[in-house]
Design a protein around this motif. Structure first.
Motif, PDB file in Angstrom:
ATOM      1  N   UNK A 149      11.384 -42.034  14.987  1.00 35.69           N
ATOM      2  CA  UNK A 149      10.715 -41.000  15.759  1.00 35.69           C
ATOM      3  C   UNK A 149      11.700 -39.913  16.197  1.00 35.69           C
ATOM      4  N   UNK A 150      12.953 -40.297  16.407  1.00 33.36           N
ATOM      5  CA  UNK A 150      13.962 -39.310  16.806  1.00 33.36           C
ATOM      6  C   UNK A 150      14.328 -38.389  15.645  1.00 33.36           C
ATOM      7  N   UNK A 151      14.657 -38.972  14.498  1.00 36.05           N
ATOM      8  CA  UNK A 151      15.169 -38.113  13.433  1.00 36.05           C
ATOM      9  C   UNK A 151      14.082 -37.356  12.687  1.00 36.05           C
ATOM     10  N   UNK A 152      12.837 -37.839  12.744  1.00 36.58           N
ATOM     11  CA  UNK A 152      11.781 -37.077  12.067  1.00 36.58           C
ATOM     12  C   UNK A 152      11.517 -35.768  12.807  1.00 36.58           C
ATOM     13  N   UNK A 153      11.926 -35.682  14.077  1.00 34.24           N
ATOM     14  CA  UNK A 153      11.795 -34.449  14.840  1.00 34.24           C
ATOM     15  C   UNK A 153      13.092 -33.654  14.883  1.00 34.24           C
ATOM     16  N   UNK A 154      14.203 -34.354  15.027  1.00 36.10           N
ATOM     17  CA  UNK A 154      15.489 -33.674  15.205  1.00 36.10           C
ATOM     18  C   UNK A 154      16.357 -33.652  13.951  1.00 36.10           C
ATOM     19  N   UNK A 155      15.908 -34.271  12.892  1.00 37.28           N
ATOM     20  CA  UNK A 155      16.586 -34.290  11.600  1.00 37.28           C
ATOM     21  C   UNK A 155      17.901 -35.061  11.624  1.00 37.28           C
ATOM     22  N   UNK A 156      18.512 -35.119  10.462  1.00 36.29           N
ATOM     23  CA  UNK A 156      19.760 -35.857  10.309  1.00 36.29           C
ATOM     24  C   UNK A 156      20.894 -34.863  10.029  1.00 36.29           C
ATOM     25  N   UNK A 157      21.910 -35.279   9.276  1.00 32.70           N
ATOM     26  CA  UNK A 157      23.045 -34.388   9.052  1.00 32.70           C
ATOM     27  C   UNK A 157      23.760 -34.700   7.753  1.00 32.70           C
ATOM     28  N   UNK A 158      25.045 -34.403   7.722  1.00 26.79           N
ATOM     29  CA  UNK A 158      25.817 -34.516   6.484  1.00 26.79           C
ATOM     30  C   UNK A 158      25.961 -35.962   5.993  1.00 26.79           C
ATOM     31  N   UNK A 159      25.875 -36.937   6.892  1.00 23.30           N
ATOM     32  CA  UNK A 159      25.942 -38.333   6.432  1.00 23.30           C
ATOM     33  C   UNK A 159      24.821 -38.582   5.428  1.00 23.30           C
ATOM     34  N   UNK A 160      23.629 -38.159   5.779  1.00 26.54           N
ATOM     35  CA  UNK A 160      22.486 -38.365   4.893  1.00 26.54           C
ATOM     36  C   UNK A 160      22.581 -37.512   3.628  1.00 26.54           C
ATOM     37  N   UNK A 161      23.038 -36.305   3.767  1.00 28.04           N
ATOM     38  CA  UNK A 161      23.155 -35.439   2.593  1.00 28.04           C
ATOM     39  C   UNK A 161      24.112 -36.049   1.569  1.00 28.04           C
ATOM     40  N   UNK A 192      23.358 -36.273  17.904  1.00 26.32           N
ATOM     41  CA  UNK A 192      24.480 -35.324  17.954  1.00 26.32           C
ATOM     42  C   UNK A 192      24.133 -33.960  17.362  1.00 26.32           C
ATOM     43  N   UNK A 193      22.954 -33.834  16.748  1.00 28.10           N
ATOM     44  CA  UNK A 193      22.559 -32.566  16.147  1.00 28.10           C
ATOM     45  C   UNK A 193      22.218 -31.511  17.182  1.00 28.10           C
ATOM     46  N   UNK A 194      21.891 -30.320  16.714  1.00 34.48           N
ATOM     47  CA  UNK A 194      21.647 -29.186  17.608  1.00 34.48           C
ATOM     48  C   UNK A 194      20.163 -28.862  17.748  1.00 34.48           C
ATOM     49  N   UNK A 195      19.298 -29.810  17.388  1.00 35.62           N
ATOM     50  CA  UNK A 195      17.866 -29.562  17.486  1.00 35.62           C
ATOM     51  C   UNK A 195      17.179 -30.731  18.181  1.00 35.62           C
ATOM     52  N   UNK A 196      17.766 -31.152  19.294  1.00 38.91           N
ATOM     53  CA  UNK A 196      17.234 -32.302  20.012  1.00 38.91           C
ATOM     54  C   UNK A 196      16.284 -31.862  21.133  1.00 38.91           C
ATOM     55  N   UNK A 197      15.502 -32.802  21.602  1.00 34.74           N
ATOM     56  CA  UNK A 197      14.671 -32.600  22.778  1.00 34.74           C
ATOM     57  C   UNK A 197      14.961 -33.746  23.742  1.00 34.74           C
ATOM     58  N   UNK A 198      14.452 -33.643  24.946  1.00 31.76           N
ATOM     59  CA  UNK A 198      14.637 -34.720  25.913  1.00 31.76           C
ATOM     60  C   UNK A 198      14.091 -36.028  25.358  1.00 31.76           C
ATOM     61  N   UNK A 199      12.952 -35.935  24.666  1.00 34.70           N
ATOM     62  CA  UNK A 199      12.314 -37.121  24.107  1.00 34.70           C
ATOM     63  C   UNK A 199      13.137 -37.726  22.976  1.00 34.70           C
ATOM     64  N   UNK A 200      13.623 -36.890  22.031  1.00 37.16           N
ATOM     65  CA  UNK A 200      14.378 -37.440  20.897  1.00 37.16           C
ATOM     66  C   UNK A 200      15.721 -38.000  21.344  1.00 37.16           C
ATOM     67  N   UNK A 201      16.319 -37.388  22.362  1.00 32.19           N
ATOM     68  CA  UNK A 201      17.576 -37.938  22.890  1.00 32.19           C
ATOM     69  C   UNK A 201      17.334 -39.312  23.509  1.00 32.19           C
ATOM     70  N   UNK A 202      16.210 -39.439  24.202  1.00 31.69           N
ATOM     71  CA  UNK A 202      15.855 -40.734  24.797  1.00 31.69           C
ATOM     72  C   UNK A 202      15.625 -41.777  23.721  1.00 31.69           C
ATOM     73  N   UNK A 203      14.852 -41.434  22.688  1.00 33.41           N
ATOM     74  CA  UNK A 203      14.606 -42.359  21.587  1.00 33.41           C
ATOM     75  C   UNK A 203      15.916 -42.781  20.921  1.00 33.41           C
TER      76      UNK A 203
END
Length: 399
Positions: free
Chosen positions: A268-280, A220-231
């Motif tokens: 593999x998805x979040x190490x590229x596209x990061x997480x969000x406020x849940x993790x913070x 749901x973040x704003x820094x996704x790629x086709x690959x991370x969305x697939x993962x």
């Protein structure tokens, strides 16, 4: 949020998104046996291993075969089984002194996310002996190559066997922070579902929900790629289909294998596209009260998703379509709510509550400030929140 800060956050995140295709992300090479680990060590001319684990993993005998395999190979083995949940700077320093004192040249981590965090952070200290962990917190502060690292997860949750992060708690201040650098990505990983069979139900549930949180926040973040969305989508589907089965019957190896795969994909998805406020928010609770990370994520996730509102309705709707919760005739708003309700159903099925008992009312402003500082500008969240807005989430999850 102040308009200038908002512009700064989004510009910072946009810069990282532009750089994603050229940043040196890599996947660890997957090994299939302990003998392959020994072979890899010898091929790389390694002679002395420091094995990271914790008392629970070692007490269950999960590291026994690995230890015997290394010893019988003629390699020197030193075991550090003092890793604590939410590893601290003191914990890492003890491991670092052992690594240096035993003249170790390689690292194996067998355990959950805490074990791997401790191993990675120790590797960072070896690589940069003149820097404290605090000086390496944030992004790309290590930069020097760490010792060869093999990661063996015993939980299907953190995905740490594929990520560039090590999360550490300052022993004095109890501030929890992440060290993020490409050099922390393990060189090798071994995914063995048999190692997860003996997990207590509570660990199966909370680590599985940790993996789900990684996948959802990355998607749901704003820094996704086709690959991370697939993962992310693959991980979410696997978790929705398998986590309750793993909780109900922990001896089902196929289900355990699916959960390990889900955690790996989410990593593999979040190490590229990061997480969000849940993790913070979860990190602040882990640092302050030592709340288990997976448990915190599981409880917090539905609250934060609802706080984002319509900004994520379409993406949650796409998740629901992919996992088969509903068809395309369902409205975006209704579909989003159905996905959140499904997450709540998973929590309820696995006896995960809806509140965090440890939160103290007077601590909320400082907790929110800590979470806001961690998240902004690094995390490409769907909606930017101020510390004041985050306070409302803490109040909602407080018992």
């Amino acid at each position: 949020m102040n308009i200038f800060k908002k512009i700064y956050c989004r510009a910072y995140q946009f810069g990282f998104r532009i750089l994603l295709p050229i940043l040196p992300y890599r996947q660890p090479k997957i090994l299939k046996s302990y003998q392959e680990i020994v072979d890899v060590l010898k091929q790389n001319n390694k002679k002395s291993v420091l094995l990271f684990t914790d008392k629970g993993v070692r007490g269950l005998g999960l590291s026994k075969n690995l230890e015997e395999c290394i010893k019988s190979s003629g390699l020197s083995l030193t075991v550090f089984d003092e890793v604590v949940a939410n590893p601290t700077t003191d914990n890492v320093e003890s491991a670092y002194k052992l690594f240096k004192g035993q003249n170790c040249d390689s690292i194996i981590a067998i355990g959950g996310g805490s074990v791997m965090d401790c191993a990675k952070a120790t590797g960072a200290r070896v690589a940069r002996p003149n820097k404290t962990l605090g000086q390496m917190k944030g992004v790309l502060k290590v930069r020097s190559k760490i010792p060869l690292l093999v990661a063996i997860p015993t939980t299907a949750g953190t995905g740490s066997e594929t990520t560039l992060a090590a999360v550490i708690v300052d022993s004095e201040t109890r501030h929890k922070y992440a060290i993020n650098d490409f050099v922390l990505i393990p060189n090798y990983a071994l995914l063995d579902s048999k190692l997860t069979v003996g997990l207590p139900k509570s660990i199966t549930s909370t680590t599985g929900m940790d993996a789900l949180t990684h996948a959802v926040e990355a998607y749901i973040g704003r820094s996704t790629t086709k690959q991370t969305r697939k993962f992310s989508l693959q991980a979410i589907k696997l978790i929705f289909e398998n986590i309750e089965k793993a909780y109900d019957n922990g001896k089902d190896l196929d289900v355990r294998k699916n959960m390990l795969q889900a955690a790996y994909l989410a990593g593999m998805a979040f190490t590229r596209s990061y997480v969000g406020y849940v993790h913070a928010i979860a990190h602040s609770l882990g640092g302050k009260y030592n709340v288990a990370h997976g448990l915190a994520n599981a409880v917090i996730l539905p609250y934060v998703l609802r706080s984002y509102g319509k900004a994520i309705h379409k993406k949650l709707w796409k998740i629901g379509i992919f996992v088969g919760l509903f068809d395309k005739n369902t409205s975006k708003e209704q579909g989003a709510e159905m996905v959140i309700q499904r997450i709540e159903e998973l929590n309820a099925h696995m006896n995960i509550g809806t509140k965090i008992d440890e939160i103290v009312e007077t601590d909320i402003p400082s907790l929110a400030a800590t979470a806001e500082k961690e998240a902004n500008p690094l995390y490409p969240v769907p909606v930017l929140f101020t510390a004041k807005q985050l306070e409302n989430i803490y109040k909602n999850i407080k018992k």
